[in-house]
Motif scaffolding. Structure first.
Motif, PDB file in Angstrom:
ATOM      1  N   ALA A  41      16.310 -46.351 -49.676  1.00 15.36           N
ATOM      2  CA  ALA A  41      15.094 -47.136 -49.408  1.00 15.36           C
ATOM      3  C   ALA A  41      14.002 -46.956 -50.448  1.00 15.36           C
ATOM      4  CB  ALA A  41      14.549 -46.785 -48.025  1.00 15.36           C
ATOM      5  N   GLY A  42      14.150 -45.993 -51.365  1.00 14.09           N
ATOM      6  CA  GLY A  42      13.136 -45.786 -52.388  1.00 14.09           C
ATOM      7  C   GLY A  42      12.167 -44.667 -52.047  1.00 14.09           C
ATOM      8  N   PRO A  43      11.086 -44.514 -52.825  1.00 13.00           N
ATOM      9  CA  PRO A  43      10.148 -43.405 -52.651  1.00 13.00           C
ATOM     10  C   PRO A  43       9.478 -43.414 -51.279  1.00 13.00           C
ATOM     11  CG  PRO A  43       9.831 -44.435 -54.792  1.00 13.00           C
ATOM     12  CD  PRO A  43      10.747 -45.327 -54.014  1.00 13.00           C
ATOM     13  N   VAL A  44       9.308 -42.217 -50.708  1.00 15.10           N
ATOM     14  CA  VAL A  44       8.648 -42.089 -49.402  1.00 15.10           C
ATOM     15  C   VAL A  44       7.400 -41.219 -49.477  1.00 15.10           C
ATOM     16  CG1 VAL A  44      10.743 -42.512 -48.071  1.00 15.10           C
ATOM     17  CG2 VAL A  44      10.155 -40.161 -48.743  1.00 15.10           C
ATOM     18  N   SER A  45       7.252 -40.419 -50.545  1.00 15.73           N
ATOM     19  CA  SER A  45       6.047 -39.596 -50.648  1.00 15.73           C
ATOM     20  C   SER A  45       5.820 -39.134 -52.087  1.00 15.73           C
ATOM     21  CB  SER A  45       6.131 -38.362 -49.735  1.00 15.73           C
ATOM     22  OG  SER A  45       7.039 -37.408 -50.243  1.00 15.73           O
ATOM     23  N   TYR A  46       4.566 -38.860 -52.366  1.00 17.01           N
ATOM     24  CA  TYR A  46       4.159 -38.307 -53.654  1.00 17.01           C
ATOM     25  C   TYR A  46       3.197 -37.171 -53.364  1.00 17.01           C
ATOM     26  CZ  TYR A  46       1.462 -37.892 -58.020  1.00 17.01           C
ATOM     27  OH  TYR A  46       0.825 -37.417 -59.137  1.00 17.01           O
ATOM     28  N   GLU A  47       3.389 -36.038 -54.041  1.00 20.88           N
ATOM     29  CA  GLU A  47       2.502 -34.907 -53.756  1.00 20.88           C
ATOM     30  C   GLU A  47       2.130 -34.173 -55.034  1.00 20.88           C
ATOM     31  OE1 GLU A  47       4.849 -32.413 -51.120  1.00 20.88           O
ATOM     32  OE2 GLU A  47       5.200 -30.993 -52.749  1.00 20.88           O
ATOM     33  N   VAL A  48       0.938 -33.589 -54.986  1.00 21.17           N
ATOM     34  CA  VAL A  48       0.471 -32.715 -56.049  1.00 21.17           C
ATOM     35  C   VAL A  48       0.095 -31.384 -55.404  1.00 21.17           C
ATOM     36  CG1 VAL A  48      -1.222 -32.336 -57.862  1.00 21.17           C
ATOM     37  CG2 VAL A  48      -0.421 -34.657 -57.369  1.00 21.17           C
ATOM     38  N   ALA A  49       0.773 -30.319 -55.794  1.00 25.56           N
ATOM     39  CA  ALA A  49       0.502 -28.987 -55.273  1.00 25.56           C
ATOM     40  C   ALA A  49      -0.206 -28.162 -56.343  1.00 25.56           C
ATOM     41  CB  ALA A  49       1.803 -28.296 -54.852  1.00 25.56           C
ATOM     42  N   LEU A  50      -1.312 -27.532 -55.973  1.00 26.01           N
ATOM     43  CA  LEU A  50      -2.028 -26.634 -56.876  1.00 26.01           C
ATOM     44  C   LEU A  50      -1.825 -25.205 -56.413  1.00 26.01           C
ATOM     45  CD1 LEU A  50      -5.471 -28.431 -57.457  1.00 26.01           C
ATOM     46  CD2 LEU A  50      -3.332 -28.694 -58.715  1.00 26.01           C
ATOM     47  N   VAL A  51      -1.416 -24.347 -57.342  1.00 27.11           N
ATOM     48  CA  VAL A  51      -1.264 -22.917 -57.056  1.00 27.11           C
ATOM     49  C   VAL A  51      -2.058 -22.142 -58.100  1.00 27.11           C
ATOM     50  CG1 VAL A  51       1.008 -23.254 -56.017  1.00 27.11           C
ATOM     51  CG2 VAL A  51       0.835 -22.697 -58.451  1.00 27.11           C
ATOM     52  N   PRO A  52      -2.488 -20.921 -57.783  1.00 20.38           N
ATOM     53  CA  PRO A  52      -3.283 -20.153 -58.756  1.00 20.38           C
ATOM     54  C   PRO A  52      -2.482 -19.863 -60.023  1.00 20.38           C
ATOM     55  CG  PRO A  52      -3.372 -19.157 -56.565  1.00 20.38           C
ATOM     56  CD  PRO A  52      -2.301 -20.191 -56.519  1.00 20.38           C
ATOM     57  N   ALA A  53      -3.088 -20.054 -61.171  1.00 21.25           N
ATOM     58  CA  ALA A  53      -2.431 -19.747 -62.453  1.00 21.25           C
ATOM     59  C   ALA A  53      -2.657 -18.277 -62.776  1.00 21.25           C
ATOM     60  CB  ALA A  53      -2.979 -20.643 -63.556  1.00 21.25           C
ATOM     61  N   THR A  54      -2.154 -17.415 -61.890  1.00 18.02           N
ATOM     62  CA  THR A  54      -2.314 -15.969 -62.038  1.00 18.02           C
ATOM     63  C   THR A  54      -0.959 -15.291 -61.908  1.00 18.02           C
ATOM     64  OG1 THR A  54      -2.751 -15.769 -59.651  1.00 18.02           O
ATOM     65  CG2 THR A  54      -4.666 -15.976 -61.115  1.00 18.02           C
ATOM     66  N   GLY A  55      -0.850 -14.082 -62.460  1.00 20.33           N
ATOM     67  CA  GLY A  55       0.390 -13.319 -62.352  1.00 20.33           C
ATOM     68  C   GLY A  55       1.577 -14.105 -62.870  1.00 20.33           C
ATOM     69  N   GLU A  56       2.677 -14.047 -62.128  1.00 23.32           N
ATOM     70  CA  GLU A  56       3.906 -14.731 -62.541  1.00 23.32           C
ATOM     71  C   GLU A  56       3.738 -16.248 -62.573  1.00 23.32           C
ATOM     72  OE1 GLU A  56       7.241 -13.503 -60.199  1.00 23.32           O
ATOM     73  OE2 GLU A  56       6.562 -11.420 -60.105  1.00 23.32           O
ATOM     74  N   LEU A  57       2.804 -16.774 -61.787  1.00 26.41           N
ATOM     75  CA  LEU A  57       2.637 -18.220 -61.718  1.00 26.41           C
ATOM     76  C   LEU A  57       1.976 -18.801 -62.967  1.00 26.41           C
ATOM     77  CD1 LEU A  57       1.499 -18.634 -57.998  1.00 26.41           C
ATOM     78  CD2 LEU A  57       3.802 -18.824 -58.947  1.00 26.41           C
TER      79      LEU A  57
ATOM     80  N   VAL B  99      -2.125 -24.217 -61.533  1.00 26.68           N
ATOM     81  CA  VAL B  99      -0.960 -24.941 -62.026  1.00 26.68           C
ATOM     82  C   VAL B  99      -0.687 -26.072 -61.047  1.00 26.68           C
ATOM     83  CG1 VAL B  99       1.501 -24.846 -62.543  1.00 26.68           C
ATOM     84  CG2 VAL B  99       0.030 -22.911 -63.144  1.00 26.68           C
ATOM     85  N   ALA B 100      -0.591 -27.293 -61.552  1.00 33.22           N
ATOM     86  CA  ALA B 100      -0.309 -28.465 -60.727  1.00 33.22           C
ATOM     87  C   ALA B 100       1.178 -28.802 -60.821  1.00 33.22           C
ATOM     88  CB  ALA B 100      -1.148 -29.657 -61.179  1.00 33.22           C
ATOM     89  N   ILE B 101       1.806 -28.942 -59.654  1.00 30.63           N
ATOM     90  CA  ILE B 101       3.214 -29.340 -59.582  1.00 30.63           C
ATOM     91  C   ILE B 101       3.264 -30.709 -58.928  1.00 30.63           C
ATOM     92  CG2 ILE B 101       5.504 -28.792 -58.669  1.00 30.63           C
ATOM     93  CD1 ILE B 101       2.946 -26.036 -58.818  1.00 30.63           C
ATOM     94  N   ARG B 102       3.697 -31.734 -59.648  1.00 28.45           N
ATOM     95  CA  ARG B 102       3.723 -33.104 -59.144  1.00 28.45           C
ATOM     96  C   ARG B 102       5.172 -33.488 -58.815  1.00 28.45           C
ATOM     97  NH1 ARG B 102       2.906 -36.659 -62.581  1.00 28.45           N
ATOM     98  NH2 ARG B 102       3.095 -35.419 -64.488  1.00 28.45           N
ATOM     99  N   ARG B 103       5.357 -33.967 -57.566  1.00 28.58           N
ATOM    100  CA  ARG B 103       6.717 -34.284 -57.119  1.00 28.58           C
ATOM    101  C   ARG B 103       6.749 -35.598 -56.340  1.00 28.58           C
ATOM    102  NH1 ARG B 103       8.365 -28.669 -54.304  1.00 28.58           N
ATOM    103  NH2 ARG B 103       6.288 -29.001 -53.411  1.00 28.58           N
ATOM    104  N   LEU B 104       7.877 -36.285 -56.447  1.00 30.81           N
ATOM    105  CA  LEU B 104       8.123 -37.535 -55.736  1.00 30.81           C
ATOM    106  C   LEU B 104       9.360 -37.343 -54.866  1.00 30.81           C
ATOM    107  CD1 LEU B 104       7.096 -40.614 -55.772  1.00 30.81           C
ATOM    108  CD2 LEU B 104       9.095 -41.015 -57.216  1.00 30.81           C
ATOM    109  N   ARG B 105       9.261 -37.747 -53.599  1.00 24.98           N
ATOM    110  CA  ARG B 105      10.427 -37.677 -52.719  1.00 24.98           C
ATOM    111  C   ARG B 105      10.948 -39.093 -52.503  1.00 24.98           C
ATOM    112  NH1 ARG B 105      10.076 -32.458 -51.675  1.00 24.98           N
ATOM    113  NH2 ARG B 105       8.039 -31.559 -51.141  1.00 24.98           N
ATOM    114  N   ARG B 106      12.262 -39.229 -52.635  1.00 29.85           N
ATOM    115  CA  ARG B 106      12.876 -40.563 -52.636  1.00 29.85           C
ATOM    116  C   ARG B 106      14.039 -40.622 -51.655  1.00 29.85           C
ATOM    117  NH1 ARG B 106      13.067 -44.633 -56.462  1.00 29.85           N
ATOM    118  NH2 ARG B 106      11.910 -43.329 -57.949  1.00 29.85           N
ATOM    119  N   ASP B 107      13.988 -41.607 -50.778  1.00 35.25           N
ATOM    120  CA  ASP B 107      15.144 -41.953 -49.952  1.00 35.25           C
ATOM    121  C   ASP B 107      16.127 -42.665 -50.885  1.00 35.25           C
ATOM    122  OD1 ASP B 107      16.937 -43.586 -48.337  1.00 35.25           O
ATOM    123  OD2 ASP B 107      15.647 -43.095 -46.637  1.00 35.25           O
ATOM    124  N   ARG B 108      17.343 -42.171 -50.935  1.00 33.57           N
ATOM    125  CA  ARG B 108      18.287 -42.683 -51.945  1.00 33.57           C
ATOM    126  C   ARG B 108      18.621 -44.164 -51.747  1.00 33.57           C
ATOM    127  NH1 ARG B 108      20.139 -38.157 -54.729  1.00 33.57           N
ATOM    128  NH2 ARG B 108      19.943 -36.195 -53.559  1.00 33.57           N
TER     129      ARG B 108
END
Length: 239
Positions: free
Chosen positions: A134-150, A123-132
């Motif tokens: 100054a604007g965006p400071v980071s972009y990340e994609v986290a992959l976790v196993p698509a097993t069990g509750e996930l 499961v890919a979780i895509r997130r953007l972090r923004r300084d309110r």
């Protein structure tokens, strides 16, 4: 007169026996890194002095090699972030006015991670972090196993809007990991998300964490504004 019966082992000897048993049995493989002194002290309910003594004995037995006081840290505007609680929480605790925008949660595949961890789907979780201001400071994609509750994350969403809380609720806790740092020019897509120019260099951090059995917990690729994020390496013996 001789007295027979069990001889009570000291806390230090019990710690040595347990760790050496894990090493000799293969539960701790060659090249694996032991937990830090604080974690071992908490786990075994002993003092750091006891931990140091036990590690010295393991080193004397040639079961481990130690490298004192080495660690890497992520900083934001010069303040070290605690990655164990997740960057959103760490940034908030440090007093920064940074918001986290969830861009999407979807199922995906990754051949390299499948080969390494025998997980077929993620499961890919895509997130953007923004300084309110100054604007965006980071972009990340986290992959976790698509097993069990996930497996149902795309339908259910994150627990309390937090990936760290979601993993914890699913019983996945990072035990060890590795992190690679480099640079990467922004593509047209990431430049649009980060409100920057295509080709601008950002820091690229790849962090992979596993549980005590070596199973994947999460694999995170982050693009970080080099003007705000830095990586610091500490070394030398602590007092």
């Amino acid at each position: 007169m001789y007295r027979t019966g069990q001889v009570r082992m000291s806390k230090r000897d019990r710690l040595v026996a347990d760790l050496s048993g894990q090493i000799r049995s293969g539960a701790l493989s060659y090249g694996d890194q032991l937990p830090g002194e604080n974690e071992l002290a908490e786990r075994y309910q002993v003092s750091r002095g006891t931990v140091r003594s036990a590690l010295s004995e393991l080193q004397r037995q040639d079961l481990i090699a130690t490298q004192s006081g080495v660690g890497s840290f992520v900083t934001f505007d010069g303040i070290t972030l605690d990655q164990t609680v997740g960057w959103a929480t760490a940034l908030a605790r440090s007093g920064f006015d940074i918001s986290t925008e969830l861009l999407g949660i979807e199922r995906t595949t990754d051949d390299e991670l499948t080969r390494r961890y025998a997980v077929d789907e993620f499961v890919a979780i895509r997130r953007l972090r923004r300084d309110r201001t100054a604007g965006p400071v980071s972009y990340e994609v986290a992959l976790v196993p698509a097993t069990g509750e996930l497996a149902s994350l795309p339908e259910d969403g994150l627990v309390d809007d937090s990936l760290t809380a979601t993993l914890d609720a699913a019983g996945l806790r990072a035990y060890r990991g590795e992190q690679w740092i480099g640079t990467e020019p922004l593509t047209a897509h990431t430049a649009e998300l980060l409100e920057r120019q295509e080709g601008e260099l950002f820091l690229r951090a790849v962090r992979t964490s596993t549980d005590a059995q070596g199973r994947l917990v999460e694999h995170v690729v982050s693009l970080l504004d080099p003007a705000r994020f830095q990586f610091r390496l500490a070394f030398g013996r602590s007092s």
